[in-house]
Structures are given as structure tokens and as C-alpha cells.
Design an enzyme around this catalytic site. Sequence first.
Site, mmCIF file in Angstrom:
data_model
loop_
_atom_site.group_PDB
_atom_site.id
_atom_site.type_symbol
_atom_site.label_atom_id
_atom_site.label_comp_id
_atom_site.label_asym_id
_atom_site.label_seq_id
_atom_site.Cartn_x
_atom_site.Cartn_y
_atom_site.Cartn_z
ATOM 1 N N GLY A 88 0.840 -1.197 0.000
ATOM 2 C CA GLY A 88 0.000 0.000 0.000
ATOM 3 C C GLY A 88 0.869 1.240 0.000
ATOM 4 O O GLY A 88 2.096 1.156 0.117
ATOM 5 N N GLU A 89 0.208 2.368 -0.138
ATOM 6 C CA GLU A 89 0.928 3.632 -0.077
ATOM 7 C C GLU A 89 -0.029 4.710 0.396
ATOM 8 O O GLU A 89 -1.154 4.826 -0.089
ATOM 9 C CB GLU A 89 1.491 4.010 -1.459
ATOM 10 N N GLY A 90 0.398 5.482 1.374
ATOM 11 C CA GLY A 90 -0.427 6.584 1.885
ATOM 12 C C GLY A 90 0.383 7.860 1.913
ATOM 13 O O GLY A 90 1.441 7.956 1.278
ATOM 14 N N GLY A 93 4.103 7.477 2.971
ATOM 15 C CA GLY A 93 4.990 6.842 1.995
ATOM 16 C C GLY A 93 4.554 5.413 1.747
ATOM 17 O O GLY A 93 3.500 4.977 2.231
ATOM 18 N N PRO A 94 5.360 4.642 1.010
ATOM 19 C CA PRO A 94 4.974 3.265 0.696
ATOM 20 C C PRO A 94 5.083 2.337 1.906
ATOM 21 O O PRO A 94 5.861 2.587 2.822
ATOM 22 C CB PRO A 94 5.990 2.860 -0.381
ATOM 23 N N ASP A 211 -7.483 11.294 12.528
ATOM 24 C CA ASP A 211 -7.527 10.790 11.155
ATOM 25 C C ASP A 211 -8.157 9.400 11.146
ATOM 26 O O ASP A 211 -7.643 8.473 10.528
ATOM 27 C CB ASP A 211 -6.109 10.777 10.560
HETATM 28 N N1 LIG Z 1 0.519 -3.066 9.844
HETATM 29 C C1 LIG Z 1 0.028 -3.282 8.645
HETATM 30 N N2 LIG Z 1 -0.263 -4.531 8.235
HETATM 31 C C2 LIG Z 1 -0.770 -4.774 7.006
HETATM 32 N N3 LIG Z 1 -1.017 -3.814 6.097
HETATM 33 C C3 LIG Z 1 -0.757 -2.551 6.432
HETATM 34 C C4 LIG Z 1 -0.218 -2.203 7.705
HETATM 35 N N4 LIG Z 1 -0.064 -0.859 7.761
HETATM 36 C C5 LIG Z 1 -0.487 -0.393 6.583
HETATM 37 N N5 LIG Z 1 -0.904 -1.389 5.766
HETATM 38 C C6 LIG Z 1 -1.418 -1.274 4.392
HETATM 39 O O1 LIG Z 1 -0.841 -0.160 3.774
HETATM 40 C C7 LIG Z 1 -1.859 0.709 3.266
HETATM 41 C C8 LIG Z 1 -1.360 2.127 3.332
HETATM 42 O O2 LIG Z 1 -1.354 2.556 4.677
HETATM 43 P P1 LIG Z 1 -1.102 4.030 5.108
HETATM 44 O O3 LIG Z 1 -1.606 4.142 6.500
HETATM 45 O O4 LIG Z 1 0.316 4.385 4.867
HETATM 46 O O5 LIG Z 1 -1.941 4.910 4.111
HETATM 47 P P2 LIG Z 1 -3.497 5.169 3.996
HETATM 48 O O6 LIG Z 1 -4.168 4.920 5.314
HETATM 49 O O7 LIG Z 1 -4.031 4.400 2.823
HETATM 50 O O8 LIG Z 1 -3.541 6.689 3.666
HETATM 51 P P3 LIG Z 1 -3.315 7.906 4.651
HETATM 52 O O9 LIG Z 1 -1.926 8.363 4.456
HETATM 53 O O10 LIG Z 1 -4.314 8.893 4.193
HETATM 54 O O11 LIG Z 1 -3.556 7.414 6.043
HETATM 55 C C9 LIG Z 1 -3.068 0.416 4.162
HETATM 56 O O12 LIG Z 1 -4.264 0.746 3.534
HETATM 57 C C10 LIG Z 1 -2.939 -1.072 4.391
HETATM 58 O O13 LIG Z 1 -3.519 -1.771 3.307
#
Ligand SMILES: Nc1ncnc2c1ncn2[C@@H]1O[C@H](COP(=O)(O)OP(=O)(O)OP(=O)(O)O)[C@@H](O)[C@H]1O
Length: 384
Positions: A88-90, A93-94, A211
Site C-alpha cells: 500500500g501507499e499513503g 509513503g509506501p 484521522d
Molecule cells: N501493519 C500493517 N499490516 C498490514 N497492512 C498494512 C499495515 N499498515 C499499513 N498497511 C497497508 O498499507 C496501506 C497504506 O497505509 P497508510 O496508513 O500508509 O496509508 P493510507 O491509510 O491508505 O492513507 P493515509 O496516508 O491517508 O492514512 C493500508 O491501507 C494497508 O492496506
Amino acid sequence: MIYKKLTWRSIISMFSCYKTKCPLKEAKKKISKQGSFQRLSLSDISISSSGQAIDDLSISLVGQKLYPFTLEELREATHDFCWSNMIGEGGFGPVYKGFIDDKIKPGLKAQSVAVKRLNLDGMQGHREWLAEIIFLGQLKHPNLVNLLGYCYEDEHRLLVYEYIPRGSLECQLFRRYTTALPWSTRIKIALGAAKGLAFLHEADKPVICRDFKTSNILLDSDYTAKLSDFGFAKDGPQGEDTHVTTRIIGTQGYAAPEYIMTGHLTTKSDVYSYGVVLLQLITGRRIMDKNRPSREQSLVEWARPLLRDQRKLHQIIDPRLEGRFPIKGAHKVAALAHKCLSHHSQPRPTMSDVINILEPLQHFDDAFIEPFVFVAANQDGRIN
Ligand SMILES: Nc1ncnc2c1ncn2[C@@H]1O[C@H](COP(=O)(O)OP(=O)(O)OP(=O)(O)O)[C@@H](O)[C@H]1O
Ligand SMILES: [Mg+2]
């Protein structure tokens, strides 16, 4: 208790105490004198990266196992941050799936991990990385994701979490070509997330998540909800104060109206965001969907008025449930979502109220109810 400003470097050193030689014993002595552990706040720490000397360890994160990793160790764990390991990426970062074996850190068992790597060209940075460490390093609960460690090397900032196998609620709710989440699972998720938020709001020093949204609710193999992403979290008001005023950050569609208008932040702002997530669990819809008729595009605007009218619930409930939900239970959940989505913060329930309402609704046997069959009439209204 009066805190001295601590530098980020001192905090990191404190986290690393069990590994490196630092005056942990001294900190422990001071803490036992104080009698109880006080959670360290982000405001207790100077965020400057100048790295002043460590001269006060009277506040420490004793007992919290947080492991410092090198970039090299995390490279190995993620196959050099290989594209195929990216899950995933938010905004930070990735995120990569990785595996750490039991030889990397004494005391840390072999396991799958999720490694979040700061995008150096992105909008977030050292502050959000540090906030995550300060909050998740100290707050431990079955409904919060477990932060295992971090990496700080030159400009690199990484976070290492336990790997949560089902990913985010966002993915689970809106995944195509799979069976829909059953009603009982949705209630389990809503209840778990409510417990996570209640834990934050009712802590000695309350924490406001800021958030809360479907992509920040991770799901374990048994659908236990785990809240993640504390980069924007904020210490709540204490004592006489009723709110904290702060710049507006969060995610559009989830942020409470009074917070957007005035910057006034309370735990009730999170309750509003919780109401939005509950509405998404009921409807199975995205917060904004440009592919729908214009009046239905904004989920909250369209569905909120329908939530309080029991006769209209069928208009908004997720059709993918095919009628497999308890009518009375669904009405109660809809009324709860409506209350959480109150324009004014005061009538919104507390997260403990939410738990009390949801707890009796969790025992529903989805398999027991016959599927609801939609029968389409032809143009002259006849049913074939
Ligand atoms: N501990 C974890 N275990 C499994 N997958 C994870 C974990 N943390 C994050 N992810 C995956 O990575 C993706 C991206 O997470 P991240 O929190 O960085 O961004 P986001 O929530 O999609 O966006 P934002 O930056 O707006 O919060 C998540 O949607 C999830 O699918
Ligand atoms: Mg997130």
C-alpha cells in the site's frame, strides 16, 4: 509533574535503552519514586533535529519494547523494498510487507512485518514519524496496531509494525469480485474500532486520533479491528480545558464540521469520524462516489437524513448484504450513526456509549436468514 523539553534524539535513545548503554537504571529509579508511569506527550518533546545532549531521563518509556532497526536490516526484511512486497501507499509513503527472523533482535520473535518508509518528497516528515513513535510506542491495546520498532538513519525515517493480514477496512469493504462482509463481521469491526477509540479518549491523558477512517482501520485474520496511523494524533484537552485549537488536518469527508469551521478539536471530533465509518459499514459506500447520481455522490449528505427514518433504511443499507441483517439491530446501528453524525458535538455519544449500544448487537447469525431476493419488474410492471 513538570516535564523538561526532551529532544527527539533523547527519546530515541530512551526507546533503545535495552539495547544500548544508556542510563535506564537511573530513569527507572526516578520513575519508581514517582510511583506511576506518566505517558510522554509530543508537546514534551522538542522536534528540532539538532540533537541536544540527553540530560534528563526522568521521563522514559520504560517497559515499552520498541526496537531500533538499521536501514540494512529493513532492506533485507523487504527484499530491498521490492515492488512486489509493496502492500500500500499513503501520505507517509509506501508500505512493504517483510519478514524478520528471530536472529535480528534478541527478544523479538520471527514474524511478518509491515514496514512504512517515509517518502522524502512527500508532505509528511520527521514530525509525523515521531508522533507515531510517541503515541504508538506507549499506547498498547488489542485494538491498536502494534508498533514494533523504527529506523532513523540520515534522512531516512521508517516504522515497523506487526503485519495485519487482512489489510485495511477500506480494502475489505470496497474490494470487487469477492463476497461482501457479512453483517456480524461489520458489527465486530465497528465494536473493535470503538474500543480502540474509547481507550484513546479515556486515557489519563486523552488522545484524539484526528484521522479516523476506513483506511486506518486494519483487520486481523479474525477481523479484530486495529487502529493505525497516529502521525496526526493530538493530546486532548486536560483539566478545565474543553478543547484544543489546532490547524486543520485529517481527511475530507471524515472531519467534524465544527473542527473544519473553527479548528476546535475534542474527542467528539473523532466520534463524528466514527459515525462516518459506521455509515460506510451500513451502506458499503465510499465517502465520495462520482459514479453515482449527483444527489448520492456525497455519502454523508445523502444518507444522514435517511438514517433516522426506519422506513427508509432499506434505501441505504448495502444491497450486497442481500437482506442478511437483523432489522431491529440495523435500525439501532443507523440511529447510532445518526447521533455520531450530529452537526453539533455535544449531542454525539461518547465512545463508551457507542460500545454499550453495539455490544448487545454482536450476536447475529448471518447464515440463519434466507437471502433476500430482488425481483425486477418489466416495463409494464409485471413480474416475470
Ligand atoms: N501493519 C500493517 N499490516 C498490514 N497492512 C498494512 C499495515 N499498515 C499499513 N498497511 C497497508 O498499507 C496501506 C497504506 O497505509 P497508510 O496508513 O500508509 O496509508 P493510507 O491509510 O491508505 O492513507 P493515509 O496516508 O491517508 O492514512 C493500508 O491501507 C494497508 O492496506
Ligand atoms: Mg493510514
